[in-house]
Enzyme design. Structure first.
Site, PDB file in Angstrom:
ATOM      1  N   SER A   1       0.815  -1.233   0.000  1.00  0.00           N
ATOM      2  CA  SER A   1       0.000   0.000   0.000  1.00  0.00           C
ATOM      3  C   SER A   1       0.842   1.275   0.000  1.00  0.00           C
ATOM      4  CB  SER A   1      -0.939   0.039   1.216  1.00  0.00           C
ATOM      5  OG  SER A   1      -1.598  -1.190   1.355  1.00  0.00           O
ATOM      6  N   ARG A   2       2.057   1.197  -0.541  1.00  0.00           N
ATOM      7  CA  ARG A   2       2.957   2.355  -0.619  1.00  0.00           C
ATOM      8  C   ARG A   2       3.464   2.843   0.748  1.00  0.00           C
ATOM      9  NH1 ARG A   2       3.373   6.461  -1.557  1.00  0.00           N
ATOM     10  NH2 ARG A   2       5.224   6.710  -2.777  1.00  0.00           N
ATOM     11  N   LEU A   3       3.231   2.054   1.790  1.00  0.00           N
ATOM     12  CA  LEU A   3       3.719   2.466   3.123  1.00  0.00           C
ATOM     13  C   LEU A   3       5.121   1.886   3.331  1.00  0.00           C
ATOM     14  CD1 LEU A   3       0.504   2.167   5.330  1.00  0.00           C
ATOM     15  CD2 LEU A   3       1.485   4.170   4.205  1.00  0.00           C
TER      16      LEU A   3
END
Ligand SMILES: Cc1cc2nc3c(=O)[nH]c(=O)nc-3n(C[C@H](O)[C@H](O)[C@H](O)COP(=O)(O)O)c2cc1C
Length: 218
Positions: free
Chosen positions: A191-193
């Site tokens: 999730s792009r984290l």
């Protein structure tokens, strides 16, 4: 075309990285990640993007090969009169970037650059295959040349002239050492984290340096 590109994305799930995982010394941690990249059979594992800039700040970048880590510096070899050589002469700062997709990792290293000793350049130059030594001699790296045969002609001429003689290290060829001031380790996450852990050299002139480390947002 645009819509095809914009739909390309990967969800990274292979690993994670916490401040506590990285130890006190980013060079030691880099070596650990490098070994893992070797074991994962990353293609051209020691290839890194070398970013430089002219003295008026015009950026430039290309790939070179990391040839060693010595006394805390990252060493590569090139032609001192090439475009990068000229940029480093007038602005001795660089950034190195490794991208190891098989591990979903990136490492980014910033620092000052200096030439390695001539002895060290000689040692490396003579460890290269003879054809690569003649190749370095025949190529005025980054200069405009009329055509490919110009290069091949120079190579053949040198091969004939030199026969089996030992080839001296040319004055315009050798190593550079990047002394890191900041190193960032990036681990892709879902999730792009993503995880990003930065080591920054403490600049206190009155004390021995130490590395301050912290997390930055992805
Ligand atoms: C995988 C790879 C490794 C390379 N390694 C080196 C290297 O170690 N030294 C070098 O001078 N050029 C290397 N090159 C070529 C450089 O990318 C570049 O074309 C050349 O050094 C001239 O750069 P400049 O005009 O910016 O000086 C490599 C290229 C690739 C694709």
């Amino acid at each position: 075309m645009k819509s095809d590109l914009s739909s390309i994305r990967t969800n990274y799930t292979k690993s994670s990285l916490d401040v506590a995982d990285t130890g006190d010394d980013p060079i030691v941690f880099f070596q650990k990640w490098f070994q893992e990249a070797v074991l994962s059979e990353v293609f051209e594992v020691n290839a890194m993007t070398l970013a430089t800039a002219s003295k008026d700040g015009k950026p430039d970048a290309r790939t070179v090969l990391l040839k060693g880590i010595e006394n805390g510096t990252f060493v590569f070899f090139t032609n001192y009169e090439s475009r990068k050589g000229k940029e480093l002469e007038e602005n001795p700062l660089a950034c190195l970037v490794f991208f190891w997709p098989e591990l979903e990792r990136q490492v980014r290293i910033e620092g000052g650059v200096s030439k390695v000793s001539r002895r060290e350049s000689e040692e490396y130059f003579h460890s290269r295959p003879r054809e690569s030594q003649i190749g370095a001699l025949s190529s005025p790296q980054s200069d405009e040349i009329p055509n490919r045969s110009y290069l091949e002609e120079r190579f053949r001429k040198l091969q004939n002239e030199l026969q089996d003689k030992e080839i001296d290290l040319p004055s315009y060829w050798g190593g550079y050492a990047v002394r890191p001031e900041r190193i960032e380790f990036w681990q892709g996450r879902a999730s792009r984290l993503h995880d990003r852990i930065v080591f920054e050299k403490n600049a206190d002139p009155d004390s021995d340096f130490f590395w301050r480390k912290f997390r930055v947002a992805p």
